[in-house]
Scaffold this active site. Structure first.
Site, PDB file in Angstrom:
ATOM      1  N   ASP A 154     -61.498  64.813  49.754  1.00  0.00           N
ATOM      2  CA  ASP A 154     -62.375  63.738  50.224  1.00  0.00           C
ATOM      3  C   ASP A 154     -63.290  63.181  49.136  1.00  0.00           C
ATOM      4  OD1 ASP A 154     -61.288  64.117  52.740  1.00  0.00           O
ATOM      5  OD2 ASP A 154     -62.900  65.445  53.410  1.00  0.00           O
TER       6      ASP A 154
ATOM      7  N   ARG B  31     -61.283  77.729  59.370  1.00  0.00           N
ATOM      8  CA  ARG B  31     -62.564  77.259  59.884  1.00  0.00           C
ATOM      9  C   ARG B  31     -63.220  78.441  60.599  1.00  0.00           C
ATOM     10  NH1 ARG B  31     -62.979  72.243  57.394  1.00  0.00           N
ATOM     11  NH2 ARG B  31     -61.073  71.044  57.725  1.00  0.00           N
TER      12      ARG B  31
ATOM     13  N   HIS C 226     -51.995  64.973  57.206  1.00  0.00           N
ATOM     14  CA  HIS C 226     -52.158  66.133  56.332  1.00  0.00           C
ATOM     15  C   HIS C 226     -51.206  66.158  55.139  1.00  0.00           C
ATOM     16  CE1 HIS C 226     -54.509  67.453  59.783  1.00  0.00           C
ATOM     17  NE2 HIS C 226     -55.082  68.316  58.960  1.00  0.00           N
TER      18      HIS C 226
ATOM     19  N   LYS D 141     -53.101  30.881  52.532  1.00  0.00           N
ATOM     20  CA  LYS D 141     -52.834  30.718  51.101  1.00  0.00           C
ATOM     21  C   LYS D 141     -51.383  31.015  50.746  1.00  0.00           C
ATOM     22  CE  LYS D 141     -57.538  32.010  49.700  1.00  0.00           C
ATOM     23  NZ  LYS D 141     -58.339  33.047  49.000  1.00  0.00           N
TER      24      LYS D 141
ATOM     25  N   VAL E 264     -60.233  84.067  38.215  1.00  0.00           N
ATOM     26  CA  VAL E 264     -59.702  85.420  38.014  1.00  0.00           C
ATOM     27  C   VAL E 264     -59.491  85.725  36.536  1.00  0.00           C
ATOM     28  CG1 VAL E 264     -57.711  86.929  38.423  1.00  0.00           C
ATOM     29  CG2 VAL E 264     -58.648  85.557  40.301  1.00  0.00           C
TER      30      VAL E 264
ATOM     31  N   SER F 120     -51.602  88.634  39.691  1.00  0.00           N
ATOM     32  CA  SER F 120     -51.835  88.108  41.044  1.00  0.00           C
ATOM     33  C   SER F 120     -51.853  86.584  41.058  1.00  0.00           C
ATOM     34  CB  SER F 120     -53.167  88.629  41.594  1.00  0.00           C
ATOM     35  OG  SER F 120     -53.207  90.028  41.630  1.00  0.00           O
ATOM     36  N   VAL F 121     -52.217  85.998  39.918  1.00  0.00           N
ATOM     37  CA  VAL F 121     -52.331  84.537  39.852  1.00  0.00           C
ATOM     38  C   VAL F 121     -51.279  83.923  38.931  1.00  0.00           C
ATOM     39  CG1 VAL F 121     -54.760  84.452  40.496  1.00  0.00           C
ATOM     40  CG2 VAL F 121     -54.154  84.793  38.094  1.00  0.00           C
TER      41      VAL F 121
ATOM     42  N   ASP G 225     -47.990  82.029  37.951  1.00  0.00           N
ATOM     43  CA  ASP G 225     -47.226  80.949  38.587  1.00  0.00           C
ATOM     44  C   ASP G 225     -47.986  80.288  39.734  1.00  0.00           C
ATOM     45  OD1 ASP G 225     -45.095  81.543  36.867  1.00  0.00           O
ATOM     46  OD2 ASP G 225     -44.306  83.049  38.253  1.00  0.00           O
TER      47      ASP G 225
ATOM     48  N   GLY H 269     -58.320  80.217  37.487  1.00  0.00           N
ATOM     49  CA  GLY H 269     -59.342  80.074  36.459  1.00  0.00           C
ATOM     50  C   GLY H 269     -60.447  81.106  36.605  1.00  0.00           C
TER      51      GLY H 269
END
Length: 320
Positions: free
Chosen positions: A128, A73, A250, A212, A25, A57-58, A60, A23
């Protein structure tokens, strides 16, 4: 005047990140901007690992999980000297702004770059759903589908063996994914970090369900609250019912993004370019009541509060 921008993904990957990159690019290229992709998040920014991206480049990419730019990280980015090197690398390539896709740690990096005079736009990419200023994050609904599918499968075997199953769900310190999955999966019991947890109270509720006539039960619990294997042993000892814990791990981050995440990511990516062309820097994008919004990224991190979906929990309890 913005002419060249960079885009990176940072922190834990989430389904829909590739759609967000796409989106950014394609919207940027449509507006006549040049785009550079940064490999492996802030680490790649520091190591000057960037590549110019075009429409092909983007291609598919909208249906692919993960992030083709990679993520890493990089706690060293807290060091101002490291950030100075990163900014110098961007300036050498003529970049005028940076779009950052990631969670709250990624936003913190964008905030620090903004404070040093380099404009950034943050897009919320995390399963998250713990980012301030947005109802939902990119990847949340796809992960929700993955968790609900796992719960459905656990219910089949739990029912067959009259077993209590505990399923640990990601979310760090936010219970949204657990709560939504528990409602959609019909879980009998929910444990989230926003509500004080007592294993004795949980066992009392399970025993009440057994009294119950309940033959089996599923407990959905957010990660980091307790050791779920130890909790399973405790429940089994107290209820005399076979109890097993399943940590989804994961697998929740992977998979092809669902339609909503593809749409959300695409809209947010294009909106980031709109904001930059309007002269906005240091903003983070969100969606509220299905409308795209933007907030000051510093204010979002330091002052905004993320409301807990208490009404969802109230609903779930009525359906036990």
């Amino acid at each position: 005047m913005i002419k060249k921008i960079g885009v990176l993904t940072s922190g834990g990957d989430a389904p829909g990140m590739n759609a967000a990159i796409r989106g950014v690019v394609r919207a940027a290229l449509t507006e006549g901007l040049e785009v550079f992709g940064v490999y492996d998040g802030y680490l790649g920014l520091y190591e000057d690992r960037m590549v110019q991206l075009d429409r092909y480049s983007v291609s598919d990419m909208i249906n692919r999980g993960g992030t083709f730019l990679g993520s890493a990280r990089f706690p060293e980015f807290r060091d101002e000297h490291v950030r100075e090197v990163a900014i110098e690398n961007m300036k050498k390539r003529g970049l005028d702004a940076l779009v950052v896709i990631g969670g709250d740690g990624s936003y913190m990096g964008a905030k620090r770059l903004t404070e040093m005079g380099f404009p950034c736009i943050g897009l919320p990419g995390t399963i998250d759903n713990d980012i301030k200023g947005t109802d939902y994050t990119i990847g949340f609904f796809t992960a929700l589908g993955t968790v609900v599918e796992a719960i459905d499968r656990l219910r089949d075997t739990s029912s067959s063996h009259q077993r209590i199953s505990i399923v640990e769900v990601m979310g760090r310190y936010c219970g949204d994914l657990t709560l939504a999955a528990a409602i959609a999966g019909g879980c009998e019991f929910i444990v989230v970090p926003e509500v004080e947890f007592s294993r004795e109270d949980l066992v009392a509720e399970i025993k009440a369900g057994i009294a119950k006539g309940k033959k089996h039960a599923i407990v959905a619990i957010t990660e980091h609250i307790c050791d779920v294997d130890e909790l399973a042993k405790y429940i089994e000892a107290e209820t005399k019912r076979e109890t097993r814990a399943t940590v989804l791990g994961h697998i929740q981050r992977g998979g092809s993004p669902g339609p909503y995440d593809r749409i959300l990511a695409s809209r947010m990516g294009a909106y980031a370019i709109d904001l930059l062309l309007q002269g906005h820097g240091g903003r983070c994008v969100g969606i509220q009541n299905e409308k795209l919004v933007h907030h000051d990224i510093i204010d979002a991190i330091e002052n905004m509060k993320r409301p807990f979906k208490g009404d969802w929990l109230d609903c779930a309890k009525k359906l036990y």
